[in-house]
Design a protein around this motif. Sequence first.
Motif, PDB file in Angstrom:
ATOM      1  N   GLY A  10     -60.143  14.121  16.230  1.00  0.00           N
ATOM      2  CA  GLY A  10     -59.755  14.824  15.019  1.00  0.00           C
ATOM      3  C   GLY A  10     -58.701  14.093  14.216  1.00  0.00           C
ATOM      4  O   GLY A  10     -58.272  12.983  14.577  1.00  0.00           O
ATOM      5  N   SER A  11     -58.287  14.717  13.125  1.00  0.00           N
ATOM      6  CA  SER A  11     -57.322  14.117  12.209  1.00  0.00           C
ATOM      7  C   SER A  11     -56.217  15.104  11.864  1.00  0.00           C
ATOM      8  O   SER A  11     -56.430  16.324  11.865  1.00  0.00           O
ATOM      9  N   LEU A  12     -55.071  14.559  11.554  1.00  0.00           N
ATOM     10  CA  LEU A  12     -53.945  15.335  11.030  1.00  0.00           C
ATOM     11  C   LEU A  12     -53.217  14.469  10.015  1.00  0.00           C
ATOM     12  O   LEU A  12     -53.214  13.235  10.129  1.00  0.00           O
ATOM     13  N   ARG A  13     -52.572  15.127   9.066  1.00  0.00           N
ATOM     14  CA  ARG A  13     -51.682  14.412   8.169  1.00  0.00           C
ATOM     15  C   ARG A  13     -50.296  15.027   8.288  1.00  0.00           C
ATOM     16  O   ARG A  13     -50.105  16.221   7.993  1.00  0.00           O
ATOM     17  N   LEU A  14     -49.364  14.228   8.727  1.00  0.00           N
ATOM     18  CA  LEU A  14     -47.983  14.666   8.835  1.00  0.00           C
ATOM     19  C   LEU A  14     -47.250  14.386   7.528  1.00  0.00           C
ATOM     20  O   LEU A  14     -47.531  13.397   6.847  1.00  0.00           O
ATOM     21  N   SER A  15     -46.307  15.261   7.212  1.00  0.00           N
ATOM     22  CA  SER A  15     -45.485  15.098   6.015  1.00  0.00           C
ATOM     23  C   SER A  15     -44.015  15.113   6.393  1.00  0.00           C
ATOM     24  O   SER A  15     -43.610  15.821   7.319  1.00  0.00           O
ATOM     25  N   CYS A  16     -43.247  14.371   5.666  1.00  0.00           N
ATOM     26  CA  CYS A  16     -41.795  14.327   5.840  1.00  0.00           C
ATOM     27  C   CYS A  16     -41.174  14.465   4.458  1.00  0.00           C
ATOM     28  O   CYS A  16     -41.304  13.552   3.630  1.00  0.00           O
ATOM     29  N   VAL A  17     -40.545  15.597   4.221  1.00  0.00           N
ATOM     30  CA  VAL A  17     -39.951  15.861   2.912  1.00  0.00           C
ATOM     31  C   VAL A  17     -38.466  15.538   2.952  1.00  0.00           C
ATOM     32  O   VAL A  17     -37.742  16.041   3.819  1.00  0.00           O
ATOM     33  N   ALA A  18     -38.045  14.704   2.029  1.00  0.00           N
ATOM     34  CA  ALA A  18     -36.646  14.309   1.931  1.00  0.00           C
ATOM     35  C   ALA A  18     -35.941  15.106   0.852  1.00  0.00           C
ATOM     36  O   ALA A  18     -36.521  15.406  -0.202  1.00  0.00           O
ATOM     37  N   SER A  19     -34.693  15.433   1.111  1.00  0.00           N
ATOM     38  CA  SER A  19     -33.898  16.127   0.105  1.00  0.00           C
ATOM     39  C   SER A  19     -32.433  15.721   0.245  1.00  0.00           C
ATOM     40  O   SER A  19     -32.001  15.270   1.304  1.00  0.00           O
ATOM     41  N   GLY A  20     -31.697  15.884  -0.833  1.00  0.00           N
ATOM     42  CA  GLY A  20     -30.265  15.626  -0.807  1.00  0.00           C
ATOM     43  C   GLY A  20     -29.857  14.188  -1.000  1.00  0.00           C
ATOM     44  O   GLY A  20     -28.668  13.865  -0.941  1.00  0.00           O
ATOM     45  N   PHE A  21     -30.818  13.300  -1.215  1.00  0.00           N
ATOM     46  CA  PHE A  21     -30.469  11.903  -1.465  1.00  0.00           C
ATOM     47  C   PHE A  21     -31.580  11.267  -2.305  1.00  0.00           C
ATOM     48  O   PHE A  21     -32.678  11.820  -2.436  1.00  0.00           O
ATOM     49  N   THR A  22     -31.267  10.121  -2.857  1.00  0.00           N
ATOM     50  CA  THR A  22     -32.247   9.388  -3.654  1.00  0.00           C
ATOM     51  C   THR A  22     -33.215   8.695  -2.711  1.00  0.00           C
ATOM     52  O   THR A  22     -32.844   7.771  -1.989  1.00  0.00           O
TER      53      THR A  22
END
Length: 116
Positions: free
Chosen positions: A16-28
Amino acid sequence: QEQLVESGGGLVQPGGSLRLSCVASGFTFSPYTMRWYRQQAPEKARELVASISSVGGTTIYLDSMKGRFTISRDNAKNITYLQMNNLKLEDTAVYYCNRIPARLPWGQGTRVTVSS
């Protein structure tokens, strides 16, 4: 507050497949190289899986993942992705993201379980 939040993990069957996400906040976000790591068990060391530079140059570090995993980023949305295809039992782990330089404290990660 500078922060990275991972998501997208879950239970998936082999192949199977998955897509992981990493959301950044608080910095450029855009100037940083972003990396994905995994930790297969609490007593094991965290391993570097993939890296993407500020301009999109990518590296997959583990031979077992080459050809199956792809790292990408969306600088407009401050998100780093890890597309995981043809998942195998040994891909089971908690996956984390972080930046370099000036690595942030580790977040909670997102758990990927590959099981039939």
